[in-house]
Structures are given as C-alpha cells and as structure tokens.
Design a protein around this motif. Structure first.
Motif, mmCIF file in Angstrom:
data_model
loop_
_atom_site.group_PDB
_atom_site.id
_atom_site.type_symbol
_atom_site.label_atom_id
_atom_site.label_comp_id
_atom_site.label_asym_id
_atom_site.label_seq_id
_atom_site.Cartn_x
_atom_site.Cartn_y
_atom_site.Cartn_z
ATOM 1 N N ASP A 57 0.858 -1.181 0.000
ATOM 2 C CA ASP A 57 0.000 0.000 0.000
ATOM 3 C C ASP A 57 0.899 1.238 0.000
ATOM 4 O OD1 ASP A 57 -1.791 2.085 0.500
ATOM 5 O OD2 ASP A 57 -3.000 0.892 1.877
ATOM 6 N N GLU A 59 0.569 4.320 -1.094
ATOM 7 C CA GLU A 59 -0.007 5.597 -0.683
ATOM 8 C C GLU A 59 -0.002 5.742 0.840
ATOM 9 O OE1 GLU A 59 -4.244 8.017 -0.909
ATOM 10 O OE2 GLU A 59 -3.927 6.307 -2.253
ATOM 11 N N ASN A 62 3.633 6.044 2.157
ATOM 12 C CA ASN A 62 4.220 7.372 1.943
ATOM 13 C C ASN A 62 3.667 8.390 2.929
ATOM 14 O OD1 ASN A 62 6.234 7.175 -0.057
ATOM 15 N ND2 ASN A 62 4.669 6.927 -1.628
ATOM 16 N N GLU A 63 2.380 8.314 3.243
ATOM 17 C CA GLU A 63 1.795 9.248 4.214
ATOM 18 C C GLU A 63 2.424 9.060 5.586
ATOM 19 O OE1 GLU A 63 -2.498 9.221 4.271
ATOM 20 O OE2 GLU A 63 -2.582 9.117 2.084
ATOM 21 N N THR A 91 8.804 4.738 -2.386
ATOM 22 C CA THR A 91 8.585 5.182 -1.005
ATOM 23 C C THR A 91 9.947 5.361 -0.338
ATOM 24 O OG1 THR A 91 8.618 3.059 0.180
ATOM 25 C CG2 THR A 91 6.521 3.693 -0.884
#
Length: 125
Positions: A57, A59, A62-63, A91
């Motif tokens: 995952d 996304e 990275n958050e 990432t």
C-alpha cells in the motif's frame, strides 16, 4: 459480518485484535502517537493488501513515512520481486517484509537481493 468487512476496506484507521475492533484514530495519527511514545521503528501492515500478493500500500506508506522520523518497515502485499523494487523506488521505506512468498519459496531471497542490487537499491549480502 459484511458490515465489518466493508468498514475495513480502505478505512486507513488502525484496528485492534486482528482487525476485529475498530479505532477512531487515523493511521498517520497512530504512527505519530507511537513515535511520540518511544517507538524506535514502525512495522506498518495494510490489512487491505495483506495476503493478496498484489503489492504494498504505497499511498498509505508514503503518508506515514512523511509524518514520522523513525524507520518504517512495510508489510502486507508482497507477491513478487517487482513489488519490492516498486516499494523502494516509490517510497522511503527502510525495509520491506515478506512472509508467505518466502515460506512457500515463491521468491528466492538470493534472487530478490540480486534484483534489488540491479536496481541500485542497497541490500545486505
């Protein structure tokens, strides 16, 4: 129940007790809480990608990576050598965890290390 399954999909809220108990915290808030309270690193597992072998995952990772200043280990989703290459290229993850792909010899560790090296991704030999 199907309501629980629907709630788990893409919620990005931490779960307790093997994803049976929802929390009201956002995954990024939870990561910050862990760091603030002394965590030396985080192993981040996405229930949405775990066991599916369709990739990490990126996304969510990275958050979380952007929100903390401690190492992050990505878990959940490894299904191919390419998934690990993508993880490290897209990432800032400090490590990638794979389980069943190694247990069932779907990926040879030697081959993974070779491909990561071929892609200028540092590995310990």
């Amino acid at each position: 129940s199907s309501d629980l399954a629907d709630d788990l999909i893409k919620s990005q809220k931490p779960k307790l007790d093997v994803s049976r108990e929802k929390t009201e915290l956002d995954a990024v808030e939870w990561a910050r809480f862990g760091e603030k309270n002394g965590a030396g690193e985080l192993v981040v597992n996405s229930i949405d990608t775990d066991g599916v072998k369709g990739g990490f995952d990126l996304e969510m990772l990275n958050e979380i990576i952007a929100a903390v200043n401690i190492p992050v280990v990505a878990s959940g989703g490894a299904g191919s050598i390419g998934h690990f290459v993508e993880l490290f290229k897209k990432t800032g993850a400090d490590a990638g965890l794979g389980a069943s792909v190694f247990h069932f010899r779907e990926i040879a560790i030697r081959d993974l290390k070779r491909e990561l090296g071929n892609n200028d991704i540092g590995v310990r030999i």
